[in-house]
Design a protein around this motif. Structure first.
Motif, mmCIF file in Angstrom:
data_model
loop_
_atom_site.group_PDB
_atom_site.id
_atom_site.type_symbol
_atom_site.label_atom_id
_atom_site.label_comp_id
_atom_site.label_asym_id
_atom_site.label_seq_id
_atom_site.Cartn_x
_atom_site.Cartn_y
_atom_site.Cartn_z
ATOM 1 N N ILE A 16 34.892 52.510 52.409
ATOM 2 C CA ILE A 16 35.081 52.531 53.870
ATOM 3 C C ILE A 16 33.748 52.755 54.579
ATOM 4 O O ILE A 16 33.426 52.077 55.567
ATOM 5 C CB ILE A 16 36.105 53.614 54.256
ATOM 6 N N ALA A 17 32.945 53.683 54.074
ATOM 7 C CA ALA A 17 31.658 53.976 54.712
ATOM 8 C C ALA A 17 30.729 52.770 54.657
ATOM 9 O O ALA A 17 29.942 52.541 55.579
ATOM 10 C CB ALA A 17 30.995 55.167 54.017
ATOM 11 N N THR A 18 30.833 51.985 53.613
ATOM 12 C CA THR A 18 29.928 50.853 53.434
ATOM 13 C C THR A 18 30.423 49.597 54.135
ATOM 14 O O THR A 18 29.638 48.884 54.771
ATOM 15 C CB THR A 18 29.768 50.546 51.924
ATOM 16 N N GLU A 19 31.710 49.327 54.042
ATOM 17 C CA GLU A 19 32.225 48.036 54.486
ATOM 18 C C GLU A 19 32.872 48.053 55.861
ATOM 19 O O GLU A 19 32.874 47.032 56.548
ATOM 20 C CB GLU A 19 33.239 47.522 53.452
ATOM 21 N N GLY B 58 30.191 61.872 57.323
ATOM 22 C CA GLY B 58 30.959 63.091 57.111
ATOM 23 C C GLY B 58 31.809 63.140 55.862
ATOM 24 O O GLY B 58 32.595 64.080 55.675
ATOM 25 N N TYR B 59 31.644 62.165 54.965
ATOM 26 C CA TYR B 59 32.413 62.184 53.727
ATOM 27 C C TYR B 59 31.795 63.113 52.682
ATOM 28 O O TYR B 59 32.467 63.518 51.735
ATOM 29 C CB TYR B 59 32.515 60.772 53.136
ATOM 30 N N ALA C 237 23.170 52.364 45.375
ATOM 31 C CA ALA C 237 24.106 53.487 45.416
ATOM 32 C C ALA C 237 23.557 54.631 46.266
ATOM 33 O O ALA C 237 24.314 55.313 46.969
ATOM 34 C CB ALA C 237 24.402 53.976 43.996
ATOM 35 N N SER C 238 22.252 54.857 46.206
ATOM 36 C CA SER C 238 21.656 55.926 47.022
ATOM 37 C C SER C 238 21.801 55.630 48.519
ATOM 38 O O SER C 238 21.997 56.543 49.328
ATOM 39 C CB SER C 238 20.188 56.121 46.654
ATOM 40 N N VAL C 239 21.734 54.336 48.891
ATOM 41 C CA VAL C 239 21.960 53.955 50.293
ATOM 42 C C VAL C 239 23.400 54.262 50.689
ATOM 43 O O VAL C 239 23.675 54.790 51.772
ATOM 44 C CB VAL C 239 21.646 52.462 50.494
ATOM 45 N N VAL C 240 24.352 53.961 49.816
ATOM 46 C CA VAL C 240 25.759 54.221 50.088
ATOM 47 C C VAL C 240 26.004 55.725 50.220
ATOM 48 O O VAL C 240 26.752 56.163 51.114
ATOM 49 C CB VAL C 240 26.636 53.627 48.970
ATOM 50 N N ILE C 241 25.376 56.517 49.377
ATOM 51 C CA ILE C 241 25.525 57.982 49.471
ATOM 52 C C ILE C 241 25.025 58.476 50.824
ATOM 53 O O ILE C 241 25.621 59.361 51.446
ATOM 54 C CB ILE C 241 24.778 58.663 48.311
#
Length: 711
Positions: free
Chosen positions: A135-138, A306-307, A295-299
């Motif tokens: 959700i945060a990415t897409e 806020g996740y 993956a570090s960008v997604v984190i």
């Protein structure tokens, strides 16, 4: 009489007020005069103002009517699309092909092929970290919009224009619902009769145009009306391609991390979510570092939305996701490709079912083989060399335990030099010449003369073979001739027993290539693959019976207990007598003890084999065996460039030795099943002449000397 000119008096007396003083009359309310708009005295301004007001009224009139018509049309399309949507459960698995899961000899998964699907997951059953990362990415407003996000679209258009692209190029502003609509191809199923290939079908579904965007939006709106948000997200998590042949979150979790999608931690969930942008390019099996960076960008996105807390994000960044051992092996590489190509096409390459194949692979031996290859090329091959090599290790029954088809050991779908390259075998072919001779009654002690030798070949003229060393050894035994890889004795033996006999022995042992018809047959002028040669040597080790190399043990459908097919290889018919095979093993052991293959000797363990070097050193071979395993090594250039300073007794023998030492770690040193020749009787030495006894004056002393030979 009338009074003219006077006003008539009123008929009613005027109303009088009571009291002394009369109240003043109430004033009537006067409405303020309506303000009139000041009009310009300039007629041109008044004209243009009037035209502008007329245009605005016209646009408004047309606009709301057109908007109403569009809304009605879109509503109708959405309503119709709603009626065509299937039930939620039917949308989970959208693969056109099935998957193949390969197991090693212990039943452990080591490779996958086809379209892998690990099973149905839902938005509620997967790890919350994966769900939040997606959700945060897409689509960070996924739970707020009705399927189309105007804010996201406007932002995407702005970014595209600012970067010099078209409004629909690059960022599309698609929601997860819209992406799911595209994954479903707007309800159009794949039909082989309509599409040249599945790839063409997928490409058409992914095309971007203004019309396709409009269709995507209406389909997304219909989905939002039909399904809940979590159901849409579930379809997306099951349908999305995530690289490495994995479709869906469960397949990706198993493929990369060897665990279920419900067990993913933050770093692993972020890595899988990061693949949605470019699954093939970002797949960790293709480039782990690049996948970890994504993956570090997604984190970071998860933390900003806020996740994740700052502490949780820091822990995830400090401990990036790592591949499982099976994933690190790059899906089984050459061995898995070979098994897939050798199995039935409708259950391997073009399967529509989910298939499980149990194989002969020994992962310990495979790892040892790969490490041996890397060690030799890193330490004993000059930098910049483009030379290639291949290794095959198998049991005496033809069960392939390891396979490396090139220097790059972690590949999928690459050219396999162990099974696909047909190269001249050189002197590695000579054991079959001597096998034919032994089976016809000759022995390892039979003598042949190594001397200048010529043959007249019809149509070709005079042919005079030479030894590699360009000298002659004179009278040698067959064992000595094989150990020193002498060419002239090999040709003489071949001509004596007959080329047809040699050709039949080699063919029966499993060399299926067209064998040379001339006398150069004995010197390995024919071509073969490394797999064939290794399998033929396995036939010598097992006592003289043919062998069909195999890797597939059992094939069955996923969820079924009964196998659909079993092994297609193993030991076949006898080729030469067991005594002949045992004697040949002894002769081949001399190659390592005192011949051309001394670099291949195994410390504390008996071994036998044969070197091979072709004309101009274009190919170099070493094939041999211990009591437990058979291994073959080929080295050369793909374009047939001659090797520099390399013979079969050099680098190939060292690769073989390095491989077999690692393969036999922890195994007892079993003796070779060879028939050693009876020891030759030593020449009788003449007994030393005794001196005549010297008579003594003492009679007792003379008697003792006579009885015991005392001198």
């Amino acid at each position: 009489m009338s009074i003219s000119g006077r006003r008539k008096p009123p008929l009613v007396a005027p109303k009088r007020t009571r009291g002394a003083l009369a109240k003043p009359a109430r004033k009537a309310k006067v409405k303020p005069a309506r303000r009139t708009r000041a009009r310009s005295r300039n007629p041109v301004v008044r004209l243009f103002g009037g035209i502008l007001r007329w245009i605005l009224r016209l646009l408004w009139g047309i606009g709301w009517r057109v908007t109403a018509i569009i809304a009605l049309v879109v509503g109708g399309i959405v309503a119709y699309t709603y009626t065509t949507l299937p039930e939620f459960q039917a949308l989970m698995d959208g693969r056109a092909r099935g998957s193949v899961t390969l197991l090693d000899r212990e039943g452990e998964v080591f490779a996958w092929r086809g379209d892998q699907f690990g099973g149905v997951v839902t938005a509620d059953s997967v790890s919350k970290h994966l769900k939040n990362a997606v959700i945060a990415t897409e689509d960070r407003r996924f739970y707020l919009h009705p399927g189309v996000d105007p804010i996201g679209i406007a932002s995407a258009i702005r970014i595209n224009l600012s970067e010099g692209r078209g409004p629909l190029s690059g960022n599309g502003g698609s929601t997860i619902t819209q992406q799911t609509a595209k994954l479903l191809c707007f309800g159009v199923e794949y039909d082989e009769s309509q599409w040249a290939s599945e790839a063409e079908y997928v490409a058409d579904c992914r095309r971007t145009s203004l019309w396709r965007k409009a269709r995507e939006a209406t389909y997304a709106l219909a989905m939002e009306a039909k399904y809940t948000k979590n159901e849409i997200l579930s379809v997306y998590l099951n349908r999305a391609y995530l690289g490495g042949g994995a479709y869906g979150a469960e397949a990706a979790a198993q493929r990369y991390f060897g665990k279920s999608a419900a067990s993913l931690n933050v770093a692993e969930g972020a890595m899988i979510a990061g693949l949605l942008t470019a699954p093939s390019t970002l797949a960790p099996t293709a480039n782990l570092a690049r996948s970890q960076n994504r993956a570090s960008v997604v984190i970071g996105l998860m933390r900003r939305q806020g996740y994740l807390s700052d502490e949780e994000a820091a822990v995830a960044l400090a401990n990036p996701a790592e591949l499982s051992e099976a994933a690190e092996r790059q899906a089984g590489g050459y061995f898995a490709d070979w098994v897939m190509s050798s199995g039935p096409e409708f259950f391997t390459r073009d399967t529509t079912e989910d298939v499980i194949i149990r194989t002969t692979l020994d992962q310990r031996i495979q790892t040892a083989t790969e490490e041996a290859m890397r060690y030799i090329f890193e330490n004993k091959v000059r930098d910049g060399s483009k030379a290639q090599a291949a290794i095959v290790v198998m049991s005496a029954d033809g069960a392939v335990r390891a396979m490396v088809g090139g220097r790059d050991t972690r590949v999928v779908g690459a050219f396999n030099r162990a099974t696909q390259a047909r190269r001249q075998t050189g002197s590695a072919f000579k054991p079959f010449v001597y096998a034919a001779a032994l089976d016809l009654g000759h022995s390892s002690d039979s003598v042949v003369v190594d001397e200048p030798y010529c043959l007249n070949i019809p149509g070709s003229g005079r042919w005079c073979p030479e030894n590699y060393t360009r000298d002659y050894k004179g009278r040698v035994t067959l064992a000595q001739a094989l150990a020193q890889s002498l060419n002239i004795p090999a040709v003489k033996v071949s001509e004596t027993v007959g080329r047809d006999v040699v050709r039949k022995v080699a063919s029966d042992f499993g060399i299926e290539s067209d064998l040379a018809a001339g006398p150069a047959l004995a010197l390995g002028a024919s071509e073969s693959t490394l797999l064939e040669m290794t399998g033929a040597y396995a036939g010598i080790l097992n006592g003289g019976s043919s062998v069909t190399p195999y890797g597939l043990v059992e094939l069955k459908l996923m969820g079924e207990e009964e196998p659909l097919m079993g092994s297609g290889g193993g030991i076949g018919e006898r080729v030469i007598q067991e005594r002949s095979a045992r004697e040949l093993i002894y002769m081949m052991s001399r190659v390592l003890e005192s011949g051309t293959g001394t670099r291949a000797r195994l410390p504390g363990r008996e071994a036998a084999g044969k070197t091979g070097t072709t004309q101009a050193a274009r190919d170099a071979w070493f094939v041999g065996f211990s009591a437990d395993y058979v291994a073959g090594v080929w080295m050369g250039y793909d374009d047939n460039t001659p090797l520099t300073g390399v013979t079969g007794g050099g680098l190939p023998a060292e690769i073989w030795q390095e491989t077999m030492v690692r393969v036999h770690e922890g195994l007892p040193a079993n003796p070779l099943p060879m028939l050693r020749p009876a020891p030759r009787p030593e020449p009788v030495q003449p007994l030393p002449r005794r001196r005549a006894p010297v008579a003594s004056g003492n009679p007792i002393e003379n008697i003792l000397r006579g009885l015991f030979g005392m001198n």
